[in-house]
Write an enzyme that holds these catalytic residues in place. Structure first.
Site, PDB file in Angstrom:
ATOM      1  N   GLU A 407     109.744  31.127 -60.079  1.00 29.97           N
ATOM      2  CA  GLU A 407     110.474  30.125 -59.312  1.00 29.97           C
ATOM      3  C   GLU A 407     111.504  29.373 -60.146  1.00 29.97           C
ATOM      4  O   GLU A 407     112.617  29.091 -59.686  1.00 29.97           O
ATOM      5  CB  GLU A 407     109.485  29.134 -58.680  1.00 29.97           C
ATOM      6  CG  GLU A 407     108.678  29.676 -57.528  1.00 29.97           C
ATOM      7  CD  GLU A 407     107.477  30.511 -57.925  1.00 29.97           C
ATOM      8  OE1 GLU A 407     106.800  31.056 -57.037  1.00 29.97           O
ATOM      9  OE2 GLU A 407     107.219  30.622 -59.151  1.00 29.97           O
ATOM     10  N   GLN A 429     107.800  30.803 -51.426  1.00 31.26           N
ATOM     11  CA  GLN A 429     106.897  31.513 -50.526  1.00 31.26           C
ATOM     12  C   GLN A 429     105.982  30.523 -49.800  1.00 31.26           C
ATOM     13  O   GLN A 429     105.744  30.631 -48.600  1.00 31.26           O
ATOM     14  CB  GLN A 429     106.082  32.539 -51.307  1.00 31.26           C
ATOM     15  CG  GLN A 429     105.411  33.572 -50.448  1.00 31.26           C
ATOM     16  CD  GLN A 429     104.855  34.697 -51.282  1.00 31.26           C
ATOM     17  OE1 GLN A 429     103.856  34.512 -51.982  1.00 31.26           O
ATOM     18  NE2 GLN A 429     105.493  35.859 -51.227  1.00 31.26           N
ATOM     19  N   PHE A 430     105.491  29.559 -50.550  1.00 33.97           N
ATOM     20  CA  PHE A 430     104.824  28.380 -50.016  1.00 33.97           C
ATOM     21  C   PHE A 430     105.389  27.175 -50.757  1.00 33.97           C
ATOM     22  O   PHE A 430     105.658  27.254 -51.956  1.00 33.97           O
ATOM     23  CB  PHE A 430     103.311  28.451 -50.205  1.00 33.97           C
ATOM     24  CG  PHE A 430     102.646  29.509 -49.365  1.00 33.97           C
ATOM     25  CD1 PHE A 430     102.135  29.196 -48.110  1.00 33.97           C
ATOM     26  CD2 PHE A 430     102.555  30.813 -49.818  1.00 33.97           C
ATOM     27  CE1 PHE A 430     101.543  30.175 -47.325  1.00 33.97           C
ATOM     28  CE2 PHE A 430     101.960  31.797 -49.041  1.00 33.97           C
ATOM     29  CZ  PHE A 430     101.453  31.481 -47.786  1.00 33.97           C
ATOM     30  N   ASP A 432     104.066  24.701 -51.940  1.00 36.13           N
ATOM     31  CA  ASP A 432     103.240  24.325 -53.085  1.00 36.13           C
ATOM     32  C   ASP A 432     103.760  24.947 -54.383  1.00 36.13           C
ATOM     33  O   ASP A 432     103.639  24.357 -55.460  1.00 36.13           O
ATOM     34  CB  ASP A 432     101.790  24.790 -52.874  1.00 36.13           C
ATOM     35  CG  ASP A 432     101.249  24.439 -51.499  1.00 36.13           C
ATOM     36  OD1 ASP A 432     100.301  23.649 -51.421  1.00 36.13           O
ATOM     37  OD2 ASP A 432     101.777  24.969 -50.504  1.00 36.13           O
ATOM     38  N   PHE A 433     104.336  26.150 -54.277  1.00 38.96           N
ATOM     39  CA  PHE A 433     104.757  26.883 -55.468  1.00 38.96           C
ATOM     40  C   PHE A 433     106.004  26.302 -56.114  1.00 38.96           C
ATOM     41  O   PHE A 433     106.413  26.734 -57.191  1.00 38.96           O
ATOM     42  CB  PHE A 433     104.991  28.359 -55.129  1.00 38.96           C
ATOM     43  CG  PHE A 433     103.771  29.083 -54.605  1.00 38.96           C
ATOM     44  CD1 PHE A 433     102.501  28.528 -54.724  1.00 38.96           C
ATOM     45  CD2 PHE A 433     103.897  30.305 -53.977  1.00 38.96           C
ATOM     46  CE1 PHE A 433     101.376  29.190 -54.236  1.00 38.96           C
ATOM     47  CE2 PHE A 433     102.785  30.980 -53.488  1.00 38.96           C
ATOM     48  CZ  PHE A 433     101.519  30.416 -53.613  1.00 38.96           C
ATOM     49  N   HIS A 474      98.104  26.024 -50.707  1.00 31.25           N
ATOM     50  CA  HIS A 474      99.051  26.528 -49.719  1.00 31.25           C
ATOM     51  C   HIS A 474      99.246  25.551 -48.564  1.00 31.25           C
ATOM     52  O   HIS A 474      99.777  25.940 -47.517  1.00 31.25           O
ATOM     53  CB  HIS A 474      98.569  27.873 -49.142  1.00 31.25           C
ATOM     54  CG  HIS A 474      98.462  28.971 -50.149  1.00 31.25           C
ATOM     55  ND1 HIS A 474      97.435  29.056 -51.054  1.00 31.25           N
ATOM     56  CD2 HIS A 474      99.271  30.032 -50.397  1.00 31.25           C
ATOM     57  CE1 HIS A 474      97.598  30.136 -51.814  1.00 31.25           C
ATOM     58  NE2 HIS A 474      98.701  30.734 -51.442  1.00 31.25           N
TER      59      HIS A 474
END
Length: 668
Positions: A407, A429-430, A432-433, A474
């Site tokens: 990321e 992607q989420f 959180d990431f 997530h």
């Protein structure tokens, strides 16, 4: 200790055809930053500049690399690369003004030393978090490749910086995408005081190229002929055959990391060894011995450079101290954008939230030919939520790009695309990431326009939120992480029509936008949505219900919680305000509602402490206190990570306490 023991210019010249004029020019270009540095060290002791990072002993690298680059090829230097700036012929008074924090510098006094960039000279300055600029170079090179420009990008780092994850992410991205990036490692012996044996275990940093399937070279960084000749050959090859190349320059830092650090930690014999390999002294000796440069010419060089230094220093010294107003400082946080709203048309169709995001993204790709989508699994697979399903067939893999799991590197690459005038959407992607890409967002994208007038035309899409049994990693809704950072816009829609219009507006906006999309709303909420490409204004809340007893201020899933409750309790006369955009915040709409009803509940899905509700509560207390008929209520979720089990998640969410909180406020 280096395995390069001598500066053998004759051997370096065996396979080159460098003229005497070229050799003299290279010497002059090295002498100039050396003489500037010597002057700066005097000024530092006199307290006329605040800090200095010395590149004495490393001039051959900066000069050699920059000399072989074409004028429109970008270079991303570090602390010790003064030779990059002088070789690009930046007027010295502008450098001196920069170091004194004056207006003729490049940052309006907002950043120091070499922490700046300039599109005029195609230089992109570093930030103190060293790693992200390697990814920025990837983005610039990607833009060159997509535009079919036979150009390379050179980026510098030190041996210490190669320990950062961003270094490895950038090399991996460049290798996978065959990007024409020249990665230059100045291995100068110490990361501040930490020696190389405590930084890495491989014999040479160039060996790391093998792990990324990347061509790698070791060059004597104190030998200007070797640097210039080999980099010239490599650069010409990279322009014809675009690919990344890793170069390790063996050199040494002859002074402290910065002057206050000193060099007491360096063994004397090591200092003596490298002192004897001084790139300027040795090259001058060679030029004298071979009758290429006379002593008289050398003296004239020094006189000419000294005259230029003194003239430009006087100009910088005579420049007044910088001044600014509050409005001037705030106006540069974001790039000015005259937002021309594109109206929606009458033709609509009922689609889900997820479909509205997909449609808005697709229409934005049609609207902006230079828009690139990047993210994990976004290409053939269509993303984990299938939002980009079919995009590869429509727009091609150049514009819809699967990324490695990195990321930070991809956000930095998006910054590089913006430097080349291109737009990008990065899908987390989420949401959180995003923590893995946090540094370049808050320290690069957010600050860059304020620092040196370079916008970050990047949208980061953030699938977020609880209610789907996805557990602690997530399910976060982490908007508060970004609201505190000046320079970021934050959008959080609750309905399909808003999601589409706000997403297209975010993409059109040339500033960095963090765009939250609640996963629980993706397939549970439908609405009539205009079929055409349209935009909605950022910073404008929507009043969904009109009432007199209470104001409910919320966003995202909280809007639906409040709507459901009010629909079930028709006797409650409430203003319901959907913020839609959290930064900029429609504070006037909030004040207007609170002044009318006198009672307010601020509802958020995020945990309550230090969230947006806290800031809104403080604003209301400061500006609307005399209108209040009860305490300001803020309701957030439990102060814990988001649990997985459905029963636990239900109790975690603020929705579980909504009814009792509203009743308590109404009864006050």
């Amino acid at each position: 200790m280096s395995n390069i023991n001598t500066l053998d210019y004759s051997k370096s010249l065996e396979n080159t055809d460098l003229s005497s004029e070229t050799l003299k020019d290279l010497y002059y270009k090295m002498l100039k930053p050396r003489m500037i540095e010597e002057k700066m060290l005097i000024l530092l002791r006199q307290g006329k500049i605040s800090k200095w990072f010395s590149g004495i002993g490393q001039e051959a690298i900066s000069v050699g690399v920059t000399s072989v680059l074409e004028d429109d090829e970008y270079v991303l230097p570090m602390h010790r690369n003064l030779g990059v700036f002088t070789t690009r012929n930046i007027p010295l008074y502008r450098l001196f003004s920069q170091w004194q924090g004056k207006a003729n510098g490049f940052t309006k006094g907002r950043d120091r030393s070499f922490h700046f960039g300039t599109q005029e000279f195609k230089i992109v300055g570093m930030i103190s978090h060293l790693g992200p600029q390697l990814g920025v170079a990837d983005g610039i090179a990607l833009a060159h490749k997509l535009k079919k420009e036979a150009k390379i990008t050179a980026v510098f780092t030190g041996e210490g910086g190669t320990s950062e994850g961003d270094f490895h992410e950038a090399l991996n991205i460049a290798s996978v995408w065959d990007l024409p990036v020249l990665f230059c490692i100045e291995n100068n012996g110490y990361g501040l005081s930490t020696p190389t044996e405590e930084q890495y275990k491989c014999e040479n940093l160039a060996d790391r190229g093998k792990g990324y399937g990347m061509e790698a070279h070791i060059i004597d960084g104190n030998n200007i002929v070797e640097v210039y000749s080999k980099i010239k050959e490599i650069a010409e090859s990279m322009r014809k055959n675009p690919r990344p190349v890793l170069v390790e320059f063996k050199t040494f830092r002859m002074r402290g990391h910065e002057e206050a650090s000193g060099t007491k930690y360096v063994p004397e014999e090591l200092m003596d060894f490298w002192s004897a390999k001084d790139p300027i002294d040795n090259f001058l000796e060679y030029l004298h011995e071979n009758e290429i440069l006379s002593e008289e010419e050398n003296i004239n060089y020094k006189k000419e450079i000294l005259k230029e230094i003194n003239l430009h220093l006087k100009k910088a010294n005579n420049e007044p101290e910088i001044s600014s107003t509050e409005s001037e400082e705030l106006s540069d946080v974001f790039k000015y954008y005259n937002n021309q709203i594109v109206a929606s048309e009458k033709n609509t169709k009922e689609i889900r939230f997820v479909d509205a995001i997909s449609e808005g993204l697709s229409q934005a790709m049609e609207q902006h030919d230079d828009l690139i989508i990047m993210g994990q699994d976004v290409a053939d697979y269509g993303g984990v939520f299938k939002i980009t399903d079919g995009f590869v067939e429509k727009f091609g893999k150049d514009r819809v790009r699967n990324t490695p799991i990195c990321e930070s590197g991809i956000v930095a690459a998006a910054m590089g695309l913006s430097i080349k005038g291109m737009k990008s959407v990065v899908e987390m992607q989420f949401g959180d990431f995003v923590s893995s890409g946090f540094n370049p967002i808050v320290n690069y994208l957010a600050k860059v326009n304020y620092r040196w007038n370079q916008n970050a035309d990047v949208v980061v899409r953030m699938p977020c939120g609880a209610g789907v049994g996805a557990g602690p990693f997530h399910s976060q809704t982490n908007e508060a992480w970004f609201l505190k950072t000046p320079g970021l816009k934050v959008v959080y829609p609750a309905f399909p029509a808003d999601a589409k219009g706000l997403l297209t507006a975010a993409i059109a906006d040339p500033n960095p936008v963090i765009f939250f999309e609640h996963k629980a709303l993706y397939r549970s909420v439908k609405q009539e949505v205009p079929e055409n490409y349209y935009t909605l204004p950022l910073g404008k809340a929507a009043k969904l219900k009109e009432g007199n007893d209470i104001s409910i201020i919320t966003y995202g899933a909280g809007v639906h919680w409040a709507l459901d409750y009010l629909n079930e309790n028709q006797n409650i006369s409430a203003d319901l305000l959907d913020l839609r955009t959290l930064q900029p915040l429609d504070i006037s709409a909030i004040f207007q509602s609170v002044k009318k009803t006198g009672k307010v509940l601020i509802l958020q899905e995020d945990s309550s402490f230090c969230g947006l509700a806290s800031e809104i509560s403080a604003q209301i207390a400061e500006h609307c206190f005399e209108y209040l008929d009860g305490p300001i209520k803020k309701l957030g979720s439990l102060e814990s990570p988001v649990p997985f089990a459905a029963a636990l998640e239900k109790k975690y969410l603020a929705k579980s306490k909504l009814e009792e909180t509203i009743q308590e406020l109404l009864e006050y």
